[in-house]
Design a protein around this motif. Structure first.
Motif, PDB file in Angstrom:
ATOM      1  N   VAL A 206     -21.848  47.867 -46.463  1.00 21.38           N
ATOM      2  CA  VAL A 206     -20.597  47.387 -45.865  1.00 21.38           C
ATOM      3  C   VAL A 206     -19.724  48.558 -45.435  1.00 21.38           C
ATOM      4  N   LYS A 207     -19.639  49.571 -46.272  1.00 15.04           N
ATOM      5  CA  LYS A 207     -18.831  50.743 -45.947  1.00 15.04           C
ATOM      6  C   LYS A 207     -19.378  51.456 -44.714  1.00 15.04           C
ATOM      7  N   ALA A 208     -20.701  51.520 -44.587  1.00 15.18           N
ATOM      8  CA  ALA A 208     -21.296  52.174 -43.410  1.00 15.18           C
ATOM      9  C   ALA A 208     -20.928  51.428 -42.133  1.00 15.18           C
ATOM     10  N   LEU A 209     -20.920  50.100 -42.185  1.00 16.06           N
ATOM     11  CA  LEU A 209     -20.516  49.328 -41.005  1.00 16.06           C
ATOM     12  C   LEU A 209     -19.054  49.569 -40.662  1.00 16.06           C
ATOM     13  N   GLU A 210     -18.196  49.562 -41.665  1.00  9.93           N
ATOM     14  CA  GLU A 210     -16.772  49.788 -41.408  1.00  9.93           C
ATOM     15  C   GLU A 210     -16.523  51.193 -40.866  1.00  9.93           C
ATOM     16  N   GLN A 211     -17.198  52.160 -41.420  1.00 11.59           N
ATOM     17  CA  GLN A 211     -17.021  53.534 -40.944  1.00 11.59           C
ATOM     18  C   GLN A 211     -17.570  53.689 -39.529  1.00 11.59           C
ATOM     19  N   GLY A 212     -18.682  53.050 -39.237  1.00 11.04           N
ATOM     20  CA  GLY A 212     -19.216  53.097 -37.878  1.00 11.04           C
ATOM     21  C   GLY A 212     -18.276  52.463 -36.873  1.00 11.04           C
ATOM     22  N   THR A 221     -18.006  46.217 -31.585  1.00 10.53           N
ATOM     23  CA  THR A 221     -16.573  46.344 -31.824  1.00 10.53           C
ATOM     24  C   THR A 221     -15.914  47.483 -31.057  1.00 10.53           C
ATOM     25  N   ASN A 222     -16.652  48.216 -30.246  1.00 16.26           N
ATOM     26  CA  ASN A 222     -16.058  49.366 -29.565  1.00 16.26           C
ATOM     27  C   ASN A 222     -16.375  49.460 -28.073  1.00 16.26           C
ATOM     28  N   SER A 328     -15.007  39.691 -42.690  1.00 16.11           N
ATOM     29  CA  SER A 328     -13.968  40.240 -41.826  1.00 16.11           C
ATOM     30  C   SER A 328     -14.579  41.026 -40.672  1.00 16.11           C
ATOM     31  N   GLU A 329     -15.634  41.789 -40.955  1.00 12.44           N
ATOM     32  CA  GLU A 329     -16.303  42.536 -39.884  1.00 12.44           C
ATOM     33  C   GLU A 329     -16.927  41.589 -38.859  1.00 12.44           C
ATOM     34  N   ILE A 330     -17.509  40.499 -39.326  1.00 19.34           N
ATOM     35  CA  ILE A 330     -18.122  39.540 -38.406  1.00 19.34           C
ATOM     36  C   ILE A 330     -17.042  38.887 -37.543  1.00 19.34           C
ATOM     37  N   THR A 331     -15.900  38.521 -38.171  1.00 21.09           N
ATOM     38  CA  THR A 331     -14.806  37.915 -37.408  1.00 21.09           C
ATOM     39  C   THR A 331     -14.282  38.885 -36.352  1.00 21.09           C
ATOM     40  N   LEU A 332     -14.117  40.152 -36.751  1.00 27.02           N
ATOM     41  CA  LEU A 332     -13.646  41.160 -35.798  1.00 27.02           C
ATOM     42  C   LEU A 332     -14.638  41.336 -34.665  1.00 27.02           C
TER      43      LEU A 332
END
Length: 455
Positions: A206-212, A221-222, A328-332
């Motif tokens: 999860v942290k790797a996805l958020e950091q990416g 997301t980018n 939250s990452e999926i929603t974003l």
């Protein structure tokens, strides 16, 4: 007399359990490490093992093997039914390991961490694995313990086995051995360490996805553009997000089952001690001094089990936080994709508007030449005769063509011009028709109504 006896019967051809069955155990603690595969292949050995230590056969049934956790206990009474000769417990844990990331430098690899599987036959590993841990404890009054550990050959059970051996090799005769749940404090600690590693492995994903996402490495997301490459990368990222969410859901589930299992252990321990340390039993078997020491040891074991239960509850909270973070990452990601889609739709709308302007110009040119072409086609028929006299190249009646074509072109442009006036005329006509349909349609006109209303 030997205090500890460790038997590792991991290979069927070793036949170490047969040697144990041929003699009467005198050790205070006996550790038996075996595998389900070994006992499945040798049902006679399994039956003899279960019969010797009063293990119920139904724990080997399919319904128990499919469960992610359970706990059971049984008292074995003497022939006259007055005293408890032995107390047997059996419990099972199942852990799902999402394997650690290749470049995980945050934490040192623990002993309970299973190795990441290598690629086989050109296929990538699944990225996770399920591990089972089954344990049976048998306590024989007054202070003889036997621990049977299944699945001892699988990882991460190897780390549990090594830590359990290390903890039990230095066992001394003490009053705590008179409690059948003395062994559980040594068993649950290493098993919960496996749960801890599994939960934090998932947190690393999860942290790797958020950091990416923060570093702009995830297309979903980018990205600002939308092309085939972006769509392919977005699909891969969405698959990774949902895969991690699936792991998080399983993690929450198995931790909830682990909490139920530990609650059952603590509750059954309390029931046993209430019966074992009742006034009648104390009067028969124990002195007052021994009873005080025994109860003190029982409270110490209960405190330690409660502490381990609090650890599992904290791990469950961490697992739920991981689940919330990945949701939250999926929603974003979905929101970002929706915004990108809105931008694309807006650009398509601008392009369609530009195309409509071009089509208006083409339609205007077409309308300009349509009436003259129509008139020319009519006048070219044999119904009219416009033959000029000899010596003249153009007929004197040629003015008729222009006299008809020009007014007809003006009429066509005025009636069909797609500008604001034409639109307003069409809107006026449609609104008038709608008004008449709503006012006249639902009612029946009276005979005295004017003819103008009877449309």
């Amino acid at each position: 007399m030997s205090i500890v006896n460790i038997i590792e019967d991991l290979n069927p051809w070793d036949k170490k359990l047969h040697g144990l069955f041929q003699r009467q155990s005198t050790e205070k603690l006996t550790l038996i490490f075996t595998t389900r595969e070994n006992l499945d292949k040798n049902s006679r050995l399994r039956n003899e093992l279960f019969q010797r230590y009063s293990v119920p056969e139904y724990i080997w049934a399919k319904v128990c093997l499919r469960l992610q956790g359970y706990f059971g206990a049984e008292d074995i009474f003497s022939e006259d039914g007055s005293t408890v000769e032995s107390h047997v417990t059996w419990f099972h844990f199942e852990i799902k390991y999402p394997f650690r990331l290749p470049k995980n430098k945050d934490r040192a690899v623990a002993e309970h961490q299973p190795p990441t599987p290598a690629q086989k036959d050109g296929k990538k590993p699944a990225g996770y694995a399920w591990y089972k841990m089954g344990v049976v404890t048998s306590w024989k009054a007054p202070d003889q313990h036997t621990i049977i550990f299944f699945d001892a050959e699988d990882s991460p059970a190897v780390g549990v086995r090594n830590e359990l051996k290390c903890n039990c090799e230095n066992v001394k005769v003490e009053p705590a051995l008179r409690n059948p749940y003395w062994a559980h404090q040594f068993l649950l600690g290493p098993i919960l360490a496996c749960y801890d590693e599994a939960v934090w492995n998932l947190r690393d994903h999860v942290k790797a996805l958020e950091q990416g996402r923060r570093e702009g490495k995830h297309t979903v997301t980018n990205s600002l553009d939308s092309n085939d490459r972006d769509l392919n990368e977005s699909s891969t990222t969405f698959n990774a997000l949902h895969e991690i969410l699936r792991h998080a859901l399983h993690k929450t589930e198995i931790l909830g089952v682990a909490i139920q299992t530990l609650n059952s252990i603590c509750a059954r321990k309390k029931i046993f001690e209430e019966e074992r340390y009742s006034a009648e039993t104390v009067a028969k078997e124990e002195t007052v001094q021994n009873m005080v020491i025994t109860k003190r040891c029982a409270r110490k074991i209960a405190v330690y089990l409660d502490f381990q239960l609090s650890i599992v509850r904290s791990l469950e909270a961490r697992a739920r936080a991981n689940e919330a973070r990945i949701r939250s990452e999926i929603t974003l990601a979905f929101s970002t994709v929706a915004q990108l889609d809105s931008r694309v739709q807006a650009e398509i709308g601008h392009a369609a508007r530009a195309d409509s302007y071009t089509m208006v110009k083409i339609a205007a040119v077409t309308m300009l030449f349509l009436p003259p072409s129509f008139i020319a086609a009519i006048f070219s028929t044999t119904f009219f005769e416009f033959t000029p006299p000899e010596g003249e190249k153009v007929s004197k009646d040629f003015w008729v063509f222009w006299a008809v074509s020009i007014p007809l072109t003006i009429i066509v442009f005025v009636g069909l011009y797609p500008g604001n006036r034409g639109l307003s005329v069409r809107k006026h006509i449609s609104s008038a028709a709608h008004h008449k349909a709503t006012t006249v349609g639902p009612t029946v006109a009276s005979p005295a109504a004017p003819a103008a209303n009877m449309v």
